[in-house]
Write a protein that holds these residues in place. Structure first.
Motif, PDB file in Angstrom:
ATOM      1  N   SER A  30      32.012  37.615  14.624  1.00 33.16           N
ATOM      2  CA  SER A  30      32.614  38.501  15.627  1.00 33.16           C
ATOM      3  C   SER A  30      31.920  38.289  16.958  1.00 33.16           C
ATOM      4  N   PRO A  31      32.512  37.507  17.825  1.00 35.88           N
ATOM      5  CA  PRO A  31      31.840  37.208  19.083  1.00 35.88           C
ATOM      6  C   PRO A  31      32.057  38.300  20.128  1.00 35.88           C
ATOM      7  N   GLU A  32      31.253  38.232  21.151  1.00 35.68           N
ATOM      8  CA  GLU A  32      31.503  39.002  22.353  1.00 35.68           C
ATOM      9  C   GLU A  32      32.164  38.054  23.353  1.00 35.68           C
ATOM     10  N   LEU A  33      33.230  38.508  23.983  1.00 34.31           N
ATOM     11  CA  LEU A  33      33.944  37.671  24.945  1.00 34.31           C
ATOM     12  C   LEU A  33      33.832  38.253  26.344  1.00 34.31           C
ATOM     13  N   PHE A  34      33.683  37.342  27.300  1.00 37.59           N
ATOM     14  CA  PHE A  34      33.502  37.723  28.697  1.00 37.59           C
ATOM     15  C   PHE A  34      34.385  36.857  29.588  1.00 37.59           C
ATOM     16  N   TRP A  35      34.694  37.393  30.752  1.00 32.46           N
ATOM     17  CA  TRP A  35      35.205  36.593  31.853  1.00 32.46           C
ATOM     18  C   TRP A  35      34.220  36.703  33.002  1.00 32.46           C
ATOM     19  N   TYR A  36      33.751  35.528  33.460  1.00 35.58           N
ATOM     20  CA  TYR A  36      32.917  35.453  34.647  1.00 35.58           C
ATOM     21  C   TYR A  36      33.739  34.823  35.763  1.00 35.58           C
ATOM     22  N   VAL A  37      33.425  35.205  36.998  1.00 33.49           N
ATOM     23  CA  VAL A  37      34.144  34.680  38.154  1.00 33.49           C
ATOM     24  C   VAL A  37      33.134  34.144  39.159  1.00 33.49           C
ATOM     25  N   GLN A  38      33.538  33.090  39.828  1.00 34.62           N
ATOM     26  CA  GLN A  38      32.694  32.530  40.888  1.00 34.62           C
ATOM     27  C   GLN A  38      33.550  32.325  42.122  1.00 34.62           C
ATOM     28  N   TYR A  39      33.377  33.210  43.102  1.00 33.11           N
ATOM     29  CA  TYR A  39      34.059  33.068  44.381  1.00 33.11           C
ATOM     30  C   TYR A  39      33.360  31.979  45.176  1.00 33.11           C
ATOM     31  N   SER A  40      34.075  31.478  46.172  1.00 37.41           N
ATOM     32  CA  SER A  40      33.558  30.367  46.970  1.00 37.41           C
ATOM     33  C   SER A  40      32.173  30.680  47.521  1.00 37.41           C
ATOM     34  N   ARG A  41      31.225  29.789  47.239  1.00 35.27           N
ATOM     35  CA  ARG A  41      29.852  29.907  47.767  1.00 35.27           C
ATOM     36  C   ARG A  41      29.108  31.127  47.242  1.00 35.27           C
ATOM     37  N   SER A  55      39.339  47.613  33.110  1.00 40.86           N
ATOM     38  CA  SER A  55      40.153  46.860  34.062  1.00 40.86           C
ATOM     39  C   SER A  55      39.356  46.760  35.348  1.00 40.86           C
ATOM     40  N   ILE A  56      39.091  45.548  35.779  1.00 41.40           N
ATOM     41  CA  ILE A  56      38.304  45.332  36.980  1.00 41.40           C
ATOM     42  C   ILE A  56      39.172  44.567  37.986  1.00 41.40           C
ATOM     43  N   LYS A  57      39.280  45.096  39.192  1.00 43.42           N
ATOM     44  CA  LYS A  57      40.080  44.462  40.253  1.00 43.42           C
ATOM     45  C   LYS A  57      41.502  44.177  39.774  1.00 43.42           C
ATOM     46  N   GLY A  58      41.989  45.016  38.883  1.00 40.90           N
ATOM     47  CA  GLY A  58      43.348  44.858  38.385  1.00 40.90           C
ATOM     48  C   GLY A  58      43.488  43.876  37.241  1.00 40.90           C
ATOM     49  N   PHE A  59      42.385  43.228  36.843  1.00 41.83           N
ATOM     50  CA  PHE A  59      42.405  42.279  35.736  1.00 41.83           C
ATOM     51  C   PHE A  59      42.146  42.989  34.414  1.00 41.83           C
ATOM     52  N   THR A  60      42.820  42.528  33.379  1.00 41.65           N
ATOM     53  CA  THR A  60      42.562  42.986  32.030  1.00 41.65           C
ATOM     54  C   THR A  60      42.525  41.778  31.097  1.00 41.65           C
ATOM     55  N   ALA A  61      41.892  41.968  29.965  1.00 35.69           N
ATOM     56  CA  ALA A  61      41.877  40.906  28.951  1.00 35.69           C
ATOM     57  C   ALA A  61      41.801  41.575  27.596  1.00 35.69           C
ATOM     58  N   LYS A  65      42.120  38.669  17.818  1.00 34.36           N
ATOM     59  CA  LYS A  65      41.332  37.963  16.804  1.00 34.36           C
ATOM     60  C   LYS A  65      42.209  37.043  15.954  1.00 34.36           C
ATOM     61  N   GLY A  66      43.469  37.432  15.767  1.00 30.09           N
ATOM     62  CA  GLY A  66      44.371  36.597  14.978  1.00 30.09           C
ATOM     63  C   GLY A  66      44.622  35.249  15.640  1.00 30.09           C
ATOM     64  N   GLU A  67      44.805  35.293  16.959  1.00 32.54           N
ATOM     65  CA  GLU A  67      45.059  34.065  17.711  1.00 32.54           C
ATOM     66  C   GLU A  67      43.775  33.504  18.329  1.00 32.54           C
ATOM     67  N   THR A  68      42.676  34.142  18.084  1.00 33.92           N
ATOM     68  CA  THR A  68      41.374  33.784  18.694  1.00 33.92           C
ATOM     69  C   THR A  68      41.550  33.496  20.185  1.00 33.92           C
ATOM     70  N   SER A  69      42.091  34.488  20.867  1.00 38.42           N
ATOM     71  CA  SER A  69      42.340  34.328  22.302  1.00 38.42           C
ATOM     72  C   SER A  69      41.789  35.526  23.072  1.00 38.42           C
ATOM     73  N   PHE A  70      41.544  35.286  24.336  1.00 36.35           N
ATOM     74  CA  PHE A  70      41.045  36.337  25.236  1.00 36.35           C
ATOM     75  C   PHE A  70      41.589  36.013  26.630  1.00 36.35           C
ATOM     76  N   HIS A  71      42.890  36.093  26.756  1.00 35.79           N
ATOM     77  CA  HIS A  71      43.539  35.703  28.015  1.00 35.79           C
ATOM     78  C   HIS A  71      43.320  36.763  29.088  1.00 35.79           C
ATOM     79  N   LEU A  72      43.149  36.305  30.304  1.00 37.77           N
ATOM     80  CA  LEU A  72      42.928  37.191  31.455  1.00 37.77           C
ATOM     81  C   LEU A  72      44.250  37.361  32.194  1.00 37.77           C
ATOM     82  N   LYS A  73      44.568  38.609  32.503  1.00 38.53           N
ATOM     83  CA  LYS A  73      45.871  38.868  33.126  1.00 38.53           C
ATOM     84  C   LYS A  73      45.727  39.798  34.309  1.00 38.53           C
ATOM     85  N   LYS A  74      46.646  39.592  35.254  1.00 43.93           N
ATOM     86  CA  LYS A  74      46.763  40.511  36.385  1.00 43.93           C
ATOM     87  C   LYS A  74      48.230  40.537  36.789  1.00 43.93           C
ATOM     88  N   PRO A  75      48.805  41.714  36.962  1.00 40.09           N
ATOM     89  CA  PRO A  75      50.245  41.773  37.224  1.00 40.09           C
ATOM     90  C   PRO A  75      50.644  41.249  38.601  1.00 40.09           C
TER      91      PRO A  75
END
Lengths: 111, 115
Positions: A30-41, A55-61, A65-75
């Motif tokens: 059972s992993p922990e999943l993260f999204w990291y972001v790197q803005y320019s510079r 939900s951070i800055k309108g993003f959700t993920a 576990k069935g699909e082993t996915s952690f997709h990042l979404k923003k409307p």
């Protein structure tokens, strides 16, 4: 072995369009999943983590576990969302808290 | 807000030379990491450090690499005899403890260029 796959190197969307950055993982446990972001510079910074279900800055993920996915979404993409996005995994067994990163997806939001 | 700092921002060295990359983690953090990112490739784990010893290391972290915390604030990565393939961005990170889902705080990185 743990592995994170981000299939898209570059994703271009128009401002106001929905965004989905794909992430699939491989981990025997059972992993922990993260999204990291790197803005320019700027440095790598945490965007969100699945354990917080936030939900951070309108993003959700959502961890699927069935699909082993952690997709990042923003409307509705904004120009300031343009950045490199990295999906990362951390094991939860003792001594395995280092991050395993995907190759990253560069998101470009076209005005 | 406290931040992880790294020096230098860019280091150029000749192949075979020793380099020391420096990091100052956030002051109350206890666990420290080094990662590297070769241009165009993914960020890769090198080593983790806790209580003045290595906790884990990857297969990349061979005998040419060493880490230490010489004075309670700095956390250094030494490469004894640099190779061309050591050219990369090196990132330091720290966390206060190793609980579930803890955020790793990254430094801005040091770009190492080996000529």
């Amino acid at each position: 072995a743990q592995r994170v796959t981000q299939p898209e190197k570059l994703l271009s969307v128009f401002k106001g369009a929905p965004v989905e950055l794909k992430c699939n993982y491989s981990y025997s446990g059972s992993p922990e999943l993260f999204w990291y972001v790197q803005y320019s510079r700027q440095r790598l910074q945490l965007l969100l983590r699945h354990i917080s279900r936030e939900s951070i800055k309108g993003f959700t993920a959502d961890l699927n576990k069935g699909e082993t996915s952690f997709h990042l979404k923003k409307p509705f993409a904004q120009e300031e969302d343009s950045a490199m996005y990295y999906c990362a995994l951390s094991g939860t067994a003792a001594g395995s808290y280092q991050l395993t990163f995907g190759k990253g997806t560069k998101l470009s939001v076209i005005p | 807000e406290p931040e992880v700092t790294q020096t230098p921002s860019h280091q150029v060295t000749q192949m075979g030379q020793e380099v020391i990359l420096r990091c100052v983690p956030i002051s109350n953090h206890l666990y420290f990491y080094w990662y590297r990112q070769i241009l165009g490739q993914k960020v890769e784990f090198l080593v983790s450090f806790y209580n003045n010893e290595i906790s884990e290391k990857s297969e990349i972290f061979d005998d040419q690499f060493s880490v230490e915390r010489p004075d309670g604030s700095n956390f250094t990565l030494k490469i004894r005899s640099t190779k061309l393939e050591d050219s990369a961005m090196y990132f330091c990170a720290s966390i206060p403890d190793r609980g579930r889902g803890n955020e790793q705080f990254f430094g801005p990185g040091t770009r190492l260029t080996v000529l």
